[in-house]
Design a protein around this motif. Structure first.
Motif, PDB file in Angstrom:
ATOM      1  N   ASN A  57       0.848  -1.193   0.000  1.00  0.00           N
ATOM      2  CA  ASN A  57       0.000   0.000   0.000  1.00  0.00           C
ATOM      3  C   ASN A  57       0.885   1.246   0.000  1.00  0.00           C
ATOM      4  OD1 ASN A  57       0.679  -0.836   2.809  1.00  0.00           O
ATOM      5  ND2 ASN A  57      -0.215   1.191   3.226  1.00  0.00           N
ATOM      6  N   THR A  58       0.303   2.404  -0.254  1.00  0.00           N
ATOM      7  CA  THR A  58       1.038   3.676  -0.228  1.00  0.00           C
ATOM      8  C   THR A  58       1.078   4.219   1.197  1.00  0.00           C
ATOM      9  OG1 THR A  58       0.393   4.227  -2.485  1.00  0.00           O
ATOM     10  CG2 THR A  58       1.117   6.042  -1.083  1.00  0.00           C
ATOM     11  N   ALA A  59       2.301   4.445   1.678  1.00  0.00           N
ATOM     12  CA  ALA A  59       2.470   5.069   3.001  1.00  0.00           C
ATOM     13  C   ALA A  59       2.706   6.555   2.795  1.00  0.00           C
ATOM     14  CB  ALA A  59       3.642   4.432   3.733  1.00  0.00           C
ATOM     15  N   SER A  60       2.043   7.385   3.538  1.00  0.00           N
ATOM     16  CA  SER A  60       2.183   8.833   3.347  1.00  0.00           C
ATOM     17  C   SER A  60       2.171   9.563   4.684  1.00  0.00           C
ATOM     18  CB  SER A  60       1.052   9.357   2.459  1.00  0.00           C
ATOM     19  OG  SER A  60      -0.196   9.200   3.088  1.00  0.00           O
ATOM     20  N   PHE A  61       2.804  10.711   4.654  1.00  0.00           N
ATOM     21  CA  PHE A  61       2.764  11.606   5.811  1.00  0.00           C
ATOM     22  C   PHE A  61       3.047  13.012   5.316  1.00  0.00           C
ATOM     23  CE2 PHE A  61       7.093  10.150   5.390  1.00  0.00           C
ATOM     24  CZ  PHE A  61       7.853  11.285   5.556  1.00  0.00           C
ATOM     25  N   VAL A  62       2.721  14.001   6.136  1.00  0.00           N
ATOM     26  CA  VAL A  62       2.936  15.409   5.810  1.00  0.00           C
ATOM     27  C   VAL A  62       4.105  15.927   6.646  1.00  0.00           C
ATOM     28  CG1 VAL A  62       1.932  17.727   5.858  1.00  0.00           C
ATOM     29  CG2 VAL A  62       0.534  15.768   5.178  1.00  0.00           C
ATOM     30  N   VAL A  63       5.028  16.644   5.990  1.00  0.00           N
ATOM     31  CA  VAL A  63       6.199  17.185   6.684  1.00  0.00           C
ATOM     32  C   VAL A  63       5.757  18.266   7.663  1.00  0.00           C
ATOM     33  CG1 VAL A  63       8.384  18.422   6.409  1.00  0.00           C
ATOM     34  CG2 VAL A  63       7.722  16.656   4.759  1.00  0.00           C
ATOM     35  N   ASP A  64       6.214  18.143   8.893  1.00  0.00           N
ATOM     36  CA  ASP A  64       5.867  19.116   9.926  1.00  0.00           C
ATOM     37  C   ASP A  64       6.732  20.362   9.816  1.00  0.00           C
ATOM     38  OD1 ASP A  64       3.923  17.436  10.977  1.00  0.00           O
ATOM     39  OD2 ASP A  64       5.349  16.427  12.302  1.00  0.00           O
ATOM     40  N   LYS A  65       6.320  21.399  10.520  1.00  0.00           N
ATOM     41  CA  LYS A  65       7.046  22.678  10.502  1.00  0.00           C
ATOM     42  C   LYS A  65       8.036  22.717  11.656  1.00  0.00           C
ATOM     43  CE  LYS A  65       4.864  26.407   9.414  1.00  0.00           C
ATOM     44  NZ  LYS A  65       3.996  27.617   9.428  1.00  0.00           N
ATOM     45  N   LYS A  66       9.308  22.866  11.314  1.00  0.00           N
ATOM     46  CA  LYS A  66      10.376  22.984  12.307  1.00  0.00           C
ATOM     47  C   LYS A  66      10.726  24.467  12.447  1.00  0.00           C
ATOM     48  CE  LYS A  66      15.153  21.474  13.166  1.00  0.00           C
ATOM     49  NZ  LYS A  66      16.311  20.749  12.574  1.00  0.00           N
ATOM     50  N   VAL A  67      10.226  25.090  13.490  1.00  0.00           N
ATOM     51  CA  VAL A  67      10.351  26.540  13.666  1.00  0.00           C
ATOM     52  C   VAL A  67      11.724  26.878  14.247  1.00  0.00           C
ATOM     53  CG1 VAL A  67       9.424  28.576  14.835  1.00  0.00           C
ATOM     54  CG2 VAL A  67       7.871  26.804  13.969  1.00  0.00           C
ATOM     55  N   ASN A  68      12.470  27.712  13.515  1.00  0.00           N
ATOM     56  CA  ASN A  68      13.789  28.110  13.980  1.00  0.00           C
ATOM     57  C   ASN A  68      14.130  29.467  13.371  1.00  0.00           C
ATOM     58  OD1 ASN A  68      16.239  28.055  15.251  1.00  0.00           O
ATOM     59  ND2 ASN A  68      17.097  26.375  14.059  1.00  0.00           N
ATOM     60  N   LEU A  69      14.907  30.260  14.071  1.00  0.00           N
ATOM     61  CA  LEU A  69      15.287  31.591  13.612  1.00  0.00           C
ATOM     62  C   LEU A  69      16.482  32.074  14.400  1.00  0.00           C
ATOM     63  CD1 LEU A  69      13.062  34.372  15.201  1.00  0.00           C
ATOM     64  CD2 LEU A  69      13.062  32.010  16.012  1.00  0.00           C
ATOM     65  N   THR A  70      17.144  33.113  13.888  1.00  0.00           N
ATOM     66  CA  THR A  70      18.216  33.778  14.630  1.00  0.00           C
ATOM     67  C   THR A  70      18.093  35.283  14.462  1.00  0.00           C
ATOM     68  OG1 THR A  70      19.762  33.683  12.764  1.00  0.00           O
ATOM     69  CG2 THR A  70      19.845  31.875  14.373  1.00  0.00           C
ATOM     70  N   VAL A  71      18.479  36.010  15.503  1.00  0.00           N
ATOM     71  CA  VAL A  71      18.634  37.456  15.444  1.00  0.00           C
ATOM     72  C   VAL A  71      20.078  37.768  15.809  1.00  0.00           C
ATOM     73  CG1 VAL A  71      17.958  39.689  16.419  1.00  0.00           C
ATOM     74  CG2 VAL A  71      16.241  37.917  16.039  1.00  0.00           C
TER      75      VAL A  71
END
Length: 367
Positions: A57-71
């Protein structure tokens, strides 16, 4: 949680298996919301005879958001200012390390009194009229009529924006005044050009394969915590001060009785005034203008003004630039200036560096 399943296949005891799964790990971060799907295939034989390939069968998932930033602070140095200056600028860079396009809410702050500042010293002054603006044309230079946005709008993954804190310096303050300032960027939802999205909120509890979960991955900053979707940095304003000492000295040059040998202050004697300005530092002083009224009982000697000279042992040296008595002409094209308006002498000089002295001189005759 990511789940991949294969249908159960009943095989004989002599069956041989070869399972092939497609897909290779991406070299760069995959955009949040991307659906990743794949299938696996199994080949086998029974009694030495190859059998038809079976697809899972087809296995699927949605890529999650990895929140990162720099100042980060730009320039690695304090902004040198003076009391009463307006629209003074410190500069920062905000980088979006999230695997998605994001807005960023920007918050300017001031350090607390007696706290250590970014480039040495202790905070002992607050700026006024503090604002934060985004560099609109990415030239790294604050332009009041151009850089008007107060939040970062739709910044792509791995993109950066220059941000300015713009503030006024109080008219007065302590000696060695330093004002520490900070910039905090808060990750906000993108998706609507021209409008600041609401702050991003992390996903709590177990994630799902179908939706986009929010995972904070940022480091702790100077004013923010670990994995909170924020980043911050310090900069500072340092007020350049200068201790000025101004001395005027009168020297009898000649008299009509003794000439230049031991001249006395008798009527007809020529007196030279030496005006000496010393800058004790630590900052430079600019736009120096000395004025001196011709004292009663004396008459100004025409063409006797010299400006921008040096000193030796507390008196004027015979140097500098000669100035005529008006405020126009070729003598006004050099860096120094001088004129006589009928009652007073004016001498101008562009700058006095720390721990140096400049002078002006002119002469009068005793009536």
């Amino acid at each position: 949680m990511i789940k991949r399943t294969l249908p159960a296949i009943l095989l004989g005891t002599t069956a041989s298996l070869a399972i092939v799964a497609g897909g290779a790990q991406a070299a760069t971060a995959t955009v949040a919301g991307t659906e990743i799907t794949n299938v696996a295939k199994v080949k086998y034989s029974v009694g030495g005879t190859p059998q038809p390939e079976v697809t899972s069968n087809t296995a699927s998932f949605v890529v999650d958001k990895k929140v990162n930033l720099t100042v980060t602070e730009v320039g690695n140095s304090a902004t040198n200012v003076f009391f009463g200056a307006t629209a003074q600028v410190t500069t920062f860079k905000v980088t979006n390390l999230t695997n998605a396009t994001q807005d960023f809410r920007l918050v300017a702050g001031q350090q607390g009194t007696l706290s250590l500042t970014a480039f040495g010293g202790v905070d002992n002054m607050d700026m006024t009229n503090v604002h934060v603006y985004v560099d609109a044309n990415d030239d790294g230079i604050y332009q009041a009529g151009t850089d008007t946005a107060t939040f970062i709008d739709e910044l792509a993954a791995d993109g950066s924006k220059t941000v300015f804190i713009v503030a006024d310096v109080p008219a007065t303050g302590p000696i060695g005044a330093i004002a520490g300032v900070s910039l905090t960027a808060v990750t906000a939802n993108g998706g609507g050009a021209g409008a600041l999205g609401i702050d991003v909120v992390g996903t709590s509890g177990a994630g799902t394969d179908a939706g986009v979960d929010i995972v904070f991955a940022d480091d702790a900053g100077i004013l923010d915590g670990l994995r909170d979707g924020k980043s911050s940095a310090y900069d500072q304003y340092t007020v350049g001060t200068a201790a000025i000492n101004f001395v005027k000295k009168a020297t009898i040059i000649s008299d009509p009785v003794n000439g230049i040998l031991s001249p006395k202050a008798v009527p007809g004697a020529v007196v030279e005034y030496c005006l000496m300005v010393t800058n004790g530092g630590p900052g430079s002083v600019t736009d120096i203008s000395i004025t001196d009224n011709i004292p009663a009982g004396t008459t100004y000697v025409p063409g006797s003004i010299w400006s921008g000279g040096t000193t030796l042992l507390g008196t004027c040296v015979i140097d500098g630039t000669p100035e005529d008595d008006d405020a126009t002409g070729l003598d006004e094209t050099d860096i120094n200036g001088g004129n006589f308006d009928g009652t007073k002498v004016t001498a101008t000089m562009p700058v006095i560096l720390p721990l140096t002295t400049v002078s002006a001189r002119f002469r009068v005759v005793i009536n």
